[in-house]
Motif scaffolding. Structure first.
Motif, PDB file in Angstrom:
ATOM      1  N   TYR A  80       0.649  -1.211  -0.019  1.00  0.00           N
ATOM      2  CA  TYR A  80      -0.057  -0.033  -0.018  1.00  0.00           C
ATOM      3  C   TYR A  80       0.834   1.233   0.162  1.00  0.00           C
ATOM      4  N   GLN A  81       0.196   2.636  -0.346  1.00  0.00           N
ATOM      5  CA  GLN A  81       1.035   3.778  -0.207  1.00  0.00           C
ATOM      6  C   GLN A  81      -0.080   4.841   0.070  1.00  0.00           C
ATOM      7  N   ASP A  82       0.309   5.196   1.709  1.00  0.00           N
ATOM      8  CA  ASP A  82      -0.769   6.244   2.004  1.00  0.00           C
ATOM      9  C   ASP A  82      -0.229   7.536   1.974  1.00  0.00           C
ATOM     10  N   ALA A  83       0.572   8.075   1.041  1.00  0.00           N
ATOM     11  CA  ALA A  83       0.984   9.173   0.578  1.00  0.00           C
ATOM     12  C   ALA A  83       1.363   9.764  -0.770  1.00  0.00           C
ATOM     13  N   GLU A  84       1.051  10.676  -1.213  1.00  0.00           N
ATOM     14  CA  GLU A  84       1.169  11.113  -2.668  1.00  0.00           C
ATOM     15  C   GLU A  84       2.629  11.410  -2.978  1.00  0.00           C
ATOM     16  N   ALA A  85       2.941  11.170  -4.269  1.00  0.00           N
ATOM     17  CA  ALA A  85       4.588  11.668  -4.673  1.00  0.00           C
ATOM     18  C   ALA A  85       5.268  10.548  -4.399  1.00  0.00           C
ATOM     19  N   GLN A  86       5.101   9.415  -4.140  1.00  0.00           N
ATOM     20  CA  GLN A  86       5.993   8.547  -3.601  1.00  0.00           C
ATOM     21  C   GLN A  86       6.609   7.454  -4.678  1.00  0.00           C
ATOM     22  N   THR A  87       7.865   7.155  -4.327  1.00  0.00           N
ATOM     23  CA  THR A  87       8.599   6.039  -5.331  1.00  0.00           C
ATOM     24  C   THR A  87       8.495   4.689  -5.233  1.00  0.00           C
ATOM     25  N   ALA A  88       7.655   4.123  -3.998  1.00  0.00           N
ATOM     26  CA  ALA A  88       7.757   2.790  -3.851  1.00  0.00           C
ATOM     27  C   ALA A  88       6.388   2.517  -2.882  1.00  0.00           C
ATOM     28  N   CYS A  89       5.986   1.232  -2.880  1.00  0.00           N
ATOM     29  CA  CYS A  89       4.959   1.088  -1.996  1.00  0.00           C
ATOM     30  C   CYS A  89       5.335   0.264  -0.639  1.00  0.00           C
ATOM     31  N   GLU A  90       4.678   0.227   0.402  1.00  0.00           N
ATOM     32  CA  GLU A  90       4.869  -0.166   1.626  1.00  0.00           C
ATOM     33  C   GLU A  90       4.404  -1.669   1.774  1.00  0.00           C
ATOM     34  N   PRO A  91       5.105  -2.659   2.402  1.00  0.00           N
ATOM     35  CA  PRO A  91       4.416  -4.030   2.546  1.00  0.00           C
ATOM     36  C   PRO A  91       3.157  -3.992   3.655  1.00  0.00           C
ATOM     37  N   CYS A  92       2.254  -4.747   3.256  1.00  0.00           N
ATOM     38  CA  CYS A  92       0.982  -4.528   4.075  1.00  0.00           C
ATOM     39  C   CYS A  92       1.291  -5.107   5.566  1.00  0.00           C
ATOM     40  N   GLU A  93       0.764  -4.410   6.544  1.00  0.00           N
ATOM     41  CA  GLU A  93       0.977  -4.725   7.801  1.00  0.00           C
ATOM     42  C   GLU A  93       0.457  -5.887   8.181  1.00  0.00           C
ATOM     43  N   ALA A  94       0.999  -6.773   9.354  1.00  0.00           N
ATOM     44  CA  ALA A  94       0.579  -8.039   9.785  1.00  0.00           C
ATOM     45  C   ALA A  94      -0.762  -7.862  10.325  1.00  0.00           C
ATOM     46  N   GLY A  95      -1.728  -8.770  10.027  1.00  0.00           N
ATOM     47  CA  GLY A  95      -3.179  -8.654  10.545  1.00  0.00           C
ATOM     48  C   GLY A  95      -4.163  -7.836   9.690  1.00  0.00           C
ATOM     49  N   SER A  96      -3.413  -7.504   8.462  1.00  0.00           N
ATOM     50  CA  SER A  96      -4.065  -6.565   7.388  1.00  0.00           C
ATOM     51  C   SER A  96      -4.019  -7.156   6.164  1.00  0.00           C
ATOM     52  N   TYR A  97      -5.046  -6.413   5.264  1.00  0.00           N
ATOM     53  CA  TYR A  97      -4.911  -7.074   3.834  1.00  0.00           C
ATOM     54  C   TYR A  97      -4.648  -5.943   2.876  1.00  0.00           C
ATOM     55  N   CYS A  98      -4.220  -5.796   1.721  1.00  0.00           N
ATOM     56  CA  CYS A  98      -3.981  -4.592   0.716  1.00  0.00           C
ATOM     57  C   CYS A  98      -4.250  -5.359  -0.697  1.00  0.00           C
ATOM     58  N   ALA A  99      -5.276  -4.897  -0.982  1.00  0.00           N
ATOM     59  CA  ALA A  99      -5.562  -5.120  -2.637  1.00  0.00           C
ATOM     60  C   ALA A  99      -4.770  -4.163  -3.632  1.00  0.00           C
ATOM     61  N   VAL A 100      -4.758  -4.541  -4.684  1.00  0.00           N
ATOM     62  CA  VAL A 100      -3.784  -3.797  -5.731  1.00  0.00           C
ATOM     63  C   VAL A 100      -4.663  -2.466  -5.602  1.00  0.00           C
TER      64      VAL A 100
END
Length: 100
Positions: free
Chosen positions: A72-92
């Motif tokens: 996931y990526q929770d900020a604008e203007a980023q150069t990479a995505c972060e791994p999903c946190e344990a106990g959570s899921y992240c769709a495309v």
């Protein structure tokens, strides 16, 4: 977002991935490449930040890449995505991890 080649009868747009606000350009190479974390569509006069849930990691991009599943990526203007946190899921294209 355009340039005038010598002898051209009309201005030509800066290609996708580049932009310009200048009015005296004579070649496509004089357009400015979009920075990592940003993109520029054809004929742009400015670069645009990638939205949350997407990124670019290179110069000269015409669009941003959605975060892949499991990231996931929770900020604008980023150069990479972060791994999903344990106990959570992240769709495309996730902008935040969602609890399971």
């Amino acid at each position: 977002g355009s340039y005038c080649a010598e002898g051209a009868s009309a201005p030509l747009p800066c290609v996708a991935g580049s932009y310009s606000t200048a009015t005296n350009l004579t070649a496509a190479g004089e357009c400015t490449d979009a920075s990592p974390g940003h993109f520029a569509t054809t004929g742009s006069t400015q670069q645009t930040a990638c939205a949350k849930g997407s990124y670019t990691d290179a110069y000269g991009q015409g669009e941003c890449t959605p975060c892949s599943g499991g990231t996931y990526q929770d900020a604008e203007a980023q150069t990479a995505c972060e791994p999903c946190e344990a106990g959570s899921y992240c769709a495309v294209g996730a902008a935040a991890p969602l609890p399971c």
